[in-house]
Design a protein around this motif. Structure first.
Motif, PDB file in Angstrom:
ATOM      1  N   MET A 172       0.279  50.878  51.855  1.00 45.65           N
ATOM      2  CA  MET A 172      -0.760  51.301  52.804  1.00 45.65           C
ATOM      3  C   MET A 172      -2.065  50.597  52.458  1.00 45.65           C
ATOM      4  SD  MET A 172      -2.077  55.156  53.692  1.00 45.65           S
ATOM      5  CE  MET A 172      -2.990  55.360  52.155  1.00 45.65           C
ATOM      6  N   PRO A 173      -2.748  49.996  53.440  1.00 49.01           N
ATOM      7  CA  PRO A 173      -3.989  49.266  53.149  1.00 49.01           C
ATOM      8  C   PRO A 173      -5.069  50.189  52.600  1.00 49.01           C
ATOM      9  CG  PRO A 173      -3.147  48.767  55.361  1.00 49.01           C
ATOM     10  CD  PRO A 173      -2.361  49.930  54.852  1.00 49.01           C
ATOM     11  N   ASN A 174      -5.892  49.648  51.715  1.00 49.59           N
ATOM     12  CA  ASN A 174      -7.026  50.403  51.186  1.00 49.59           C
ATOM     13  C   ASN A 174      -8.080  50.519  52.287  1.00 49.59           C
ATOM     14  OD1 ASN A 174      -9.529  51.039  49.792  1.00 49.59           O
ATOM     15  ND2 ASN A 174      -8.432  50.582  47.906  1.00 49.59           N
ATOM     16  N   PRO A 175      -8.562  51.757  52.606  1.00 46.47           N
ATOM     17  CA  PRO A 175      -9.506  51.913  53.712  1.00 46.47           C
ATOM     18  C   PRO A 175     -10.910  51.388  53.423  1.00 46.47           C
ATOM     19  CG  PRO A 175      -9.169  54.001  52.608  1.00 46.47           C
ATOM     20  CD  PRO A 175      -8.181  53.034  52.016  1.00 46.47           C
ATOM     21  N   MET A 233      -8.010  48.537  38.826  1.00 48.02           N
ATOM     22  CA  MET A 233      -7.235  49.234  37.814  1.00 48.02           C
ATOM     23  C   MET A 233      -7.435  48.568  36.460  1.00 48.02           C
ATOM     24  SD  MET A 233      -3.674  50.118  39.797  1.00 48.02           S
ATOM     25  CE  MET A 233      -3.491  51.707  38.973  1.00 48.02           C
ATOM     26  N   MET A 234      -7.437  49.382  35.430  1.00 51.26           N
ATOM     27  CA  MET A 234      -7.500  48.917  34.045  1.00 51.26           C
ATOM     28  C   MET A 234      -6.443  49.688  33.271  1.00 51.26           C
ATOM     29  SD  MET A 234     -10.743  49.175  31.331  1.00 51.26           S
ATOM     30  CE  MET A 234     -11.907  48.437  32.461  1.00 51.26           C
ATOM     31  N   ARG A 288      -0.717  45.564  36.505  1.00 52.20           N
ATOM     32  CA  ARG A 288      -1.013  44.326  37.249  1.00 52.20           C
ATOM     33  C   ARG A 288      -0.249  44.296  38.575  1.00 52.20           C
ATOM     34  NH1 ARG A 288      -3.200  42.033  39.922  1.00 52.20           N
ATOM     35  NH2 ARG A 288      -3.437  39.803  40.288  1.00 52.20           N
ATOM     36  N   LEU A 289       1.015  44.708  38.557  1.00 50.67           N
ATOM     37  CA  LEU A 289       1.820  44.701  39.776  1.00 50.67           C
ATOM     38  C   LEU A 289       1.273  45.697  40.798  1.00 50.67           C
ATOM     39  CD1 LEU A 289       5.378  44.494  38.206  1.00 50.67           C
ATOM     40  CD2 LEU A 289       4.360  42.797  39.746  1.00 50.67           C
ATOM     41  N   ALA A 290       0.950  46.909  40.351  1.00 49.39           N
ATOM     42  CA  ALA A 290       0.435  47.926  41.271  1.00 49.39           C
ATOM     43  C   ALA A 290      -0.885  47.478  41.883  1.00 49.39           C
ATOM     44  CB  ALA A 290       0.271  49.255  40.539  1.00 49.39           C
ATOM     45  N   ALA A 291      -1.761  46.879  41.072  1.00 53.37           N
ATOM     46  CA  ALA A 291      -3.041  46.396  41.583  1.00 53.37           C
ATOM     47  C   ALA A 291      -2.832  45.323  42.645  1.00 53.37           C
ATOM     48  CB  ALA A 291      -3.896  45.870  40.437  1.00 53.37           C
ATOM     49  N   ALA A 292      -1.948  44.388  42.365  1.00 53.56           N
ATOM     50  CA  ALA A 292      -1.705  43.307  43.326  1.00 53.56           C
ATOM     51  C   ALA A 292      -1.085  43.843  44.614  1.00 53.56           C
ATOM     52  CB  ALA A 292      -0.793  42.260  42.698  1.00 53.56           C
ATOM     53  N   ALA A 293      -0.179  44.803  44.493  1.00 54.63           N
ATOM     54  CA  ALA A 293       0.490  45.352  45.668  1.00 54.63           C
ATOM     55  C   ALA A 293      -0.480  46.080  46.591  1.00 54.63           C
ATOM     56  CB  ALA A 293       1.607  46.299  45.241  1.00 54.63           C
ATOM     57  N   GLY A 316      -2.929  36.725  36.542  1.00 57.98           N
ATOM     58  CA  GLY A 316      -3.815  37.051  37.648  1.00 57.98           C
ATOM     59  C   GLY A 316      -4.789  38.175  37.395  1.00 57.98           C
ATOM     60  N   TYR A 317      -4.947  38.600  36.147  1.00 64.72           N
ATOM     61  CA  TYR A 317      -6.005  39.567  35.846  1.00 64.72           C
ATOM     62  C   TYR A 317      -7.353  38.927  36.175  1.00 64.72           C
ATOM     63  CZ  TYR A 317      -3.425  43.322  33.512  1.00 64.72           C
ATOM     64  OH  TYR A 317      -2.618  44.395  33.251  1.00 64.72           O
TER      65      TYR A 317
END
Length: 286
Positions: free
Chosen positions: A1-4, A139-140, A179-184, A214-215
């Motif tokens: 879902m896109p970030n609003p 995210m960190m 990293r994966l969750a942030a990119a997704a 990609g960080y």
């Protein structure tokens, strides 16, 4: 879902070196700002429990550039987060780092642009849910609290073990999951601190790996680590020349082509744009 939160209104790190500064040490605020790209004013682990009110008072009284400042607040499970947010409301700061984030609801509760710090087993398991929070921008992750939550003793291999000084597998797994969750979810990602200040080579290797994954930034705990982080994120002249050449060549080709003996397709063009972005060059203008 896109970030609003619209991409053009989201805060993003103005540089890769993000330096923690204890919230109860206002004498260090400006020094940290002078040395780093971003200051993380810490109201959580860096401040003793009985000194947190003083830290909040210092936060309000000694303000830095809000474009280059993040405030780390306590986890909502501690009961301190509400008081942290009340203090921040008296400042111009608009970005918070939620310590030990474990749910999207916890992130949304700040009602501010928020970076989720994944540093507990529950947070690690829920990382994809957290990344979908409506007000999240980045995210960190953190290794030491994570391992403590596992009942473990060390996030890294010891000197007499394989790969001394590098992360153990569970820590590497969480680093990759963040990293994966942030990119997704189209969020920026910040790599964890390197606690061994004297281990410059280890920090350099970690930064190099973070860049390859990609960080967008790396957090640090000492000003001496800032330049190593900046150097690691800055592309070499050869990399910039290659990236510019690839994108220029792409203007003359409709599909896959060869450049400098390497096949170039969509992912390679994305990598070239990332190199120019890290170098401070607008790929669209190159």
């Amino acid at each position: 879902m896109p970030n609003p939160i619209a991409p053009d209104s989201r805060w993003c790190p103005p540089g890769p070196a993000m330096l923690f500064c204890p919230g109860d040490r206002p004498d260090r605020y400006q020094k940290a700002a002078d040395r780093a790209d971003v200051v993380i004013l810490d109201l959580e682990d860096a401040v003793a429990a009985d000194n947190r009110d003083a830290a909040r008072e210092a936060l309000v009284a000694t303000q830095l550039d809000p474009d280059r400042t993040i405030v780390r607040i306590n986890s909502s499970s501690t009961g301190e987060a509400r008081r942290d947010l009340a203090a921040i409301a008296e400042t111009l700061y608009r970005v918070v780092l939620v310590a030990k984030a474990e749910s999207a609801e916890e992130v949304a509760r700040t009602e501010m642009q928020t970076i989720a710090l994944i540093e507990s087993p529950t947070g690690a398991v829920n990382v994809n849910e957290i990344a979908a929070a409506p007000n999240i921008i980045g995210m960190m992750w953190g290794a030491e609290d994570l391992v403590a939550g596992l009942g473990g003793t060390s996030s890294r291999f010891g000197p007499d073990e394989p790969r001394p000084g590098t992360y153990r597998d569970v820590a590497r797994h969480v680093r990759a999951a963040v990293r994966l969750a942030a990119a997704a979810h189209d969020l920026f990602a910040v790599d964890a601190v390197h606690l061994d200040i004297a281990d410059v080579d280890g920090l350099r290797d970690e930064v190099r790996d973070a860049v390859a994954l990609g960080y967008q930034a790396t957090a640090c705990i000492h000003p001496s680590q800032v330049q190593t982080i900046r150097d690691g994120y800055r592309p070499s002249a050869e990399q910039v020349e290659w990236a510019g050449g690839v994108l220029a060549a792409a203007e003359e080709h409709a599909g896959v082509f060869s450049y400098d003996g390497r096949m170039v397709d969509g992912p390679v063009l994305s990598q070239a744009r990332a190199v120019l972005t890290r170098a401070g060059v607008d790929p669209a203008q190159d």
